[in-house]
Design a protein around this motif. Structure first.
Motif, mmCIF file in Angstrom:
data_model
loop_
_atom_site.group_PDB
_atom_site.id
_atom_site.type_symbol
_atom_site.label_atom_id
_atom_site.label_comp_id
_atom_site.label_asym_id
_atom_site.label_seq_id
_atom_site.Cartn_x
_atom_site.Cartn_y
_atom_site.Cartn_z
ATOM 1 N N GLY A 76 0.810 -1.215 0.000
ATOM 2 C CA GLY A 76 0.000 0.000 0.000
ATOM 3 C C GLY A 76 0.840 1.260 0.000
ATOM 4 O O GLY A 76 0.544 2.240 -0.700
ATOM 5 N N ILE A 77 1.916 1.250 0.828
ATOM 6 C CA ILE A 77 2.795 2.425 0.889
ATOM 7 C C ILE A 77 3.475 2.652 -0.455
ATOM 8 O O ILE A 77 3.572 3.784 -0.953
ATOM 9 N N LEU A 122 1.775 9.389 -5.741
ATOM 10 C CA LEU A 122 2.126 10.775 -5.390
ATOM 11 C C LEU A 122 3.145 11.368 -6.359
ATOM 12 O O LEU A 122 3.242 12.591 -6.517
ATOM 13 N N ALA A 123 3.892 10.504 -6.997
ATOM 14 C CA ALA A 123 4.881 11.011 -7.946
ATOM 15 C C ALA A 123 4.259 11.467 -9.264
ATOM 16 O O ALA A 123 4.923 12.109 -10.088
ATOM 17 N N ALA A 173 -7.046 16.975 -2.727
ATOM 18 C CA ALA A 173 -7.808 15.955 -1.982
ATOM 19 C C ALA A 173 -7.213 14.573 -2.204
ATOM 20 O O ALA A 173 -7.101 13.752 -1.266
ATOM 21 N N THR A 174 -6.791 14.305 -3.439
ATOM 22 C CA THR A 174 -6.174 12.999 -3.724
ATOM 23 C C THR A 174 -4.871 12.844 -2.973
ATOM 24 O O THR A 174 -4.573 11.777 -2.411
ATOM 25 N N ARG A 175 -4.085 13.906 -2.977
ATOM 26 C CA ARG A 175 -2.805 13.838 -2.267
ATOM 27 C C ARG A 175 -3.038 13.615 -0.772
ATOM 28 O O ARG A 175 -2.321 12.857 -0.125
ATOM 29 N N SER A 227 -3.379 7.314 3.705
ATOM 30 C CA SER A 227 -3.195 5.863 3.519
ATOM 31 C C SER A 227 -1.810 5.422 3.938
ATOM 32 O O SER A 227 -1.634 4.372 4.572
ATOM 33 N N ILE A 228 -0.805 6.240 3.577
ATOM 34 C CA ILE A 228 0.569 5.900 3.979
ATOM 35 C C ILE A 228 0.690 5.905 5.504
ATOM 36 O O ILE A 228 1.291 5.006 6.109
#
Length: 869
Positions: free
Chosen positions: A663-664, A671-672, A679-681, A687-688
């Motif tokens: 997941g991480i 993110l890259a 909001a997505t970021r 989640s991380i």
């Protein structure tokens, strides 16, 4: 066909012996009939020839005895340096066993096989050193004179008048792959002696008139020839058996040595061993336990040393017992000592000798009667122990009282009735004091009855012929009843001794069974042995070596090591190192000898004591083997559990680390990507953080379990406020915000470690959330139960199967709930239990919940009980 194939297949024992010999060194013995025949010279000559053929020859120990011919033959052969040993202020030079094994030559020469080593060396005899060298795979050549064989000791002494002190067991000859006879005619050997080529002139003259007489040399020469012929015959038999060559084999008939008490017991065994060796028949030594006296145990030990077996019987009739065993064991030849001589001594004072009984009854057997030793034909009789006069005084008192009462009541008691009274007295005396007192009472009663009661009274004459018959019958009945009652007493005492021995064995077993480790067991064995003898020691072998005990000296240590290496009893009362004041018994099991039991008695060891010590040694060996097997089983179980834990840990690591890492990694890669919305970021970063938290809890559980197992966690005991502590625990578990908390009055404080208890409640909440449906109720309750506070965490989840309940607190255990196994390490509840027990509390799980409807999910309640504040 199957029978014929079986009969003509190779002998398994012969094949096994051949396979075993391939891994051992080969032994060649240069056997001589007498000193000076040239054994050492011939061995050196053959060794020099071997050296020219490329064999690595080493002279381990050569005794030249100042003979120039022998020293010249030694020549340039490499010689092993001797080992110097201090003994009584002198330095002795002996064979260096360790150096010889370390050097590992192709062929080792060792002179004088029967030599006795100096005290302090590893073995008492040189032939034992040679046995170790053969075991190491080194070939050995050695020399031996025939008079040094143990079974020929008495025969050589009778022929030559000289008893050889240094002897070795006949079984040593069985180790030899080859025996070469070194022989000289008696006349030529005497010429060599006269020329001074064997001894100095002054010694040679005495030897010519003593040991080296022509008749002696001829007899020794015949013995040597017979021994070599027997060895060759055995080699041929082994060859034929190994190759299944058919031939007329001798019947498997046995030679029996009947061992009776007395100084000639060992001579009977030696005579029987020589006969068995000549006939190639097994040797059996038999002893009737009803026999009393000394010399029996040493003779039985000698029979075992000479390769025989031992059998005993409790039958009071020794002749019947001998014949029963002979029939059962296929005995053809019976060897027995000559009984006591003299008609009167034989017929009236003691029973007929066993040899005479067998001569009359054993008509289907060859009976060999061994003569008395020639060395002591007029030996003085052994002094009998002084008899106490008290039994005689009591017997006379009873008979005198009966006589007085009978005489006073003679008007009412007929004189015939007094005969029955005296008969009863004879039976009672014999039963109480034995046969000797019974016979004394019979004769005394005979005289008293005749003198005081048979007319004419006060005389020993008899007036009525009927009274003469009555007197004769009374005397016969008295003697017979006295003898029988005495024999019954002896048998009763023997039975009592056997019962005591059985009771002692049972007590040994119960005492040794209570030991839980080898240290306690060794202490119990020494205590039980010391109760039988004054001092006791147990030496347990480690890496095939006995430890050195501080309470025993070097000779005793050597005896203990010999008992361990050869699986035989040594020390006082045995035929092996009898001068040592200790008796050492091997602790033997099916797997081998694991140690020795040593005792130092204050008095000579009797046969009942020897049997009790043997039983104790057997029980000790079995108890030690039992403890070791139990330890191995526990170790195997521990290894199995460790393997299961290791497998569970690896499985947990592969799942519970890989999932959050995946997941991480996915969130980081997303993110890259450019042009992501805020909001997505934010969702990806959350989640991380969630996955990192999951990994952190996983690693915390692993670390906590490791700290528990290493004992690093020590619980503090203090009074804590449960309301504050539970709120802090709920705050650490975000999904537990809906949990209901209900603390009863009087149950708001407890004695515990706040940090540990908070972690326990956190683990229980995480477990409840993991297995409960979303939106279901989770309840935390605290109630007072007598002197404890019960804290429970209840969920309305799928519950725990009854078969899984006993294991829910085990490390790495994850119960199957429904058709799935929830993710996790399986350590949360295990850590909770360890923390609770460290605080002095208990924890248990209940499923299904008794307070939920039957048509709902079963749910689970996990309850902690801690001391009140």
């Amino acid at each position: 066909m199957a029978t014929q194939d079986t009969e003509h297949r190779p002998d398994p024992d012969a094949l096994l012996a051949a396979a075993t010999s391939e891994h051992h060194g080969r032994l060649k013995i240069f056997l001589g009939a007498a000193p000076g025949v040239g054994k050492t010279w011939e061995m050196l000559a053959a060794a020099r020839q071997k050296r020219t053929e490329g064999v690595d020859v080493l002279a381990g120990l050569i005794e030249t005895h100042g003979r120039a011919e022998t020293a010249e033959q030694l020549g340039d052969l490499p010689v092993l340096p001797r080992k110097r040993v201090a003994y009584r202020g002198h330095m002795l030079e002996e064979f260096d066993l360790d150096a010889a094994i370390a050097r590992r030559p192709g062929l080792l020469l060792v002179d004088e096989l029967a030599h006795t080593n100096a005290p302090g060396l590893r073995h008492a005899k040189r032939w034992q050193d040679v046995a170790d060298i053969l075991q190491a795979g080194i070939d050995v050549w050695t020399t031996l004179n025939v008079q040094h064989l143990e079974s020929l000791n008495d025969q050589v002494a009778r022929i030559t008048g000289v008893r050889v002190a240094e002897t070795l067991p006949d079984t040593v000859l069985g180790l030899a792959s080859e025996i070469e006879l070194i022989d000289l005619p008696p006349a030529e050997l005497r010429v060599r002696l006269e020329q001074g080529r064997i001894y100095r002139p002054d010694l040679a003259r005495r030897a010519l008139d003593g040991f080296f007489r022509p008749g002696n040399l001829a007899s020794l020469r015949e013995m040597a020839l017979r021994r070599v012929a027997q060895h060759v015959d055995r080699d041929i038999a082994s060859y034929m058996r190994a190759r299944a060559i058919a031939g007329p084999w001798p019947a498997a008939e046995r030679v029996m040595a009947v061992v009776e008490s007395g100084p000639g017991a060992e001579q009977v065994v030696r005579h029987a061993a020589r006969l068995a060796d000549a006939l190639r028949a097994p040797l059996l030594a038999f002893h009737a336990e009803a026999e009393t006296g000394g010399g029996v145990q040493s003779a039985l030990d000698l029979a075992i040393q000479l390769g025989g077996t031992v059998e005993t019987s409790t039958n009071a009739d020794a002749a019947t017992a001998v014949l029963e065993v002979a029939a059962r064991q296929n005995v053809a030849h019976i060897v027995i000592a000559r009984g006591p001589a003299g008609f009167w001594r034989r017929s009236f004072i003691r029973p007929r000798p066993l040899a005479a009984k067998l001569g009359r009854r054993a008509r289907a057997y060859s009976v060999y009667v061994v003569p008395d030793p020639a060395a002591r034909p007029t030996a003085p009789k052994l002094a009998q122990p002084r008899q106490s006069l008290i039994p005689y005084t009591i017997s006379l008192g009873v008979m005198g009282l009966a006589t007085a009462l009978g005489f006073v009541l003679r008007a009412y008691v007929p004189h015939d009735a007094m005969g029955f009274v005296f008969t009863g007295i004879v039976v009672g005396v014999a039963s109480r004091y034995g046969r000797r007192l019974g016979l004394f009472a019979a004769l005394a009663s005979f005289l008293l009855w005749n003198f005081f009661f048979l007319p004419p009274v006060f005389t020993l004459s008899v007036g009525d012929p009927r009274d003469v018959v009555a007197l004769i019958v009374f005397l016969a009945v008295g003697l017979l009843t006295g003898t029988l009652a005495g024999r019954v007493r002896i048998e009763a005492e023997a039975a009592r001794s056997r019962i005591d021995a059985l009771r002692r064995v049972a007590l040994f077993g119960r005492t040794l069974a209570r030991a839980t480790d080898e240290t306690a067991l060794r202490t119990a064995i020494e205590t039980e042995a010391a109760a039988l003898a004054d001092h006791a020691v147990v030496l347990m072998a480690a890496k095939n070596t006995l430890p050195v005990a501080p309470q025993i000296d070097e000779p005793a240590q050597a005896a203990a090591e010999f008992a361990y290496a050869n699986r035989v009893a040594t020390g006082t009362g045995t035929i092996t190192l009898p001068s040592v004041p200790w008796r050492f018994l091997p602790l033997a099991t099916e797997a081998g000898v694991i140690g020795v039991l040593g005792v130092q008695p204050a008095a000579p060891i009797t046969e009942p004591l020897a049997q009790a010590l043997g039983a104790l040694a057997d029980q000790a060996a079995m108890a030690t083997e039992r403890l070791r097997l139990a330890a191995r089983a526990a170790e195997a179980n521990a290894q199995d559990s460790t393997q299961k834990l290791r497998t569970a840990l690896l499985s947990s690591l592969s799942h519970d680390l890989r999932t959050p890492l995946t997941g991480i990694r996915g969130a980081a890669e997303t993110l890259a990507v450019p042009n992501l919305t805020e909001a997505t970021r934010t969702d990806l970063l959350a989640s991380i953080v969630q996955d990192v938290g999951r990994m952190t809890r996983f690693l915390a559980n692993i670390t906590g379990m490791a700290r528990i197992e290493t004992g690093e966690i020590i619980a503090r005991r203090e009074t804590i406020d449960l309301t504050t502590l539970i709120e802090a625990a709920v705050a650490r578990v975000p999904e537990a915000f809906r949990a209901a908390v209900n603390l009863a009055e009087g149950a708001k404080t407890a004695q515990a470690d706040p940090a540990l208890l908070e972690q326990v409640i956190v683990n229980l909440l995480e477990n409840a959330i993991k297995y409960a449906p979303d939106g279901s109720a989770i309840t935390i309750r605290a109630t007072r139960e007598a002197d404890t506070i019960a804290i429970s965490v209840a969920d309305e989840g799928i519950g725990i199967d009854a078969t899984d309940l006993p294991h829910v607190f085990d490390s790495f255990f994850r119960a199957a709930r429904g058709d799935r196994i929830a993710p996790g390490t399986g350590l949360g509840l295990a850590i909770a239990r360890a923390f609770v027990e460290a605080m002095g509390g208990t924890i248990n799980a209940t499923s299904p919940r008794p307070d939920l409807p039957r048509d709902s999910l079963p749910g689970t309640i996990i309850t902690i009980r801690l001391p009140c504040s």
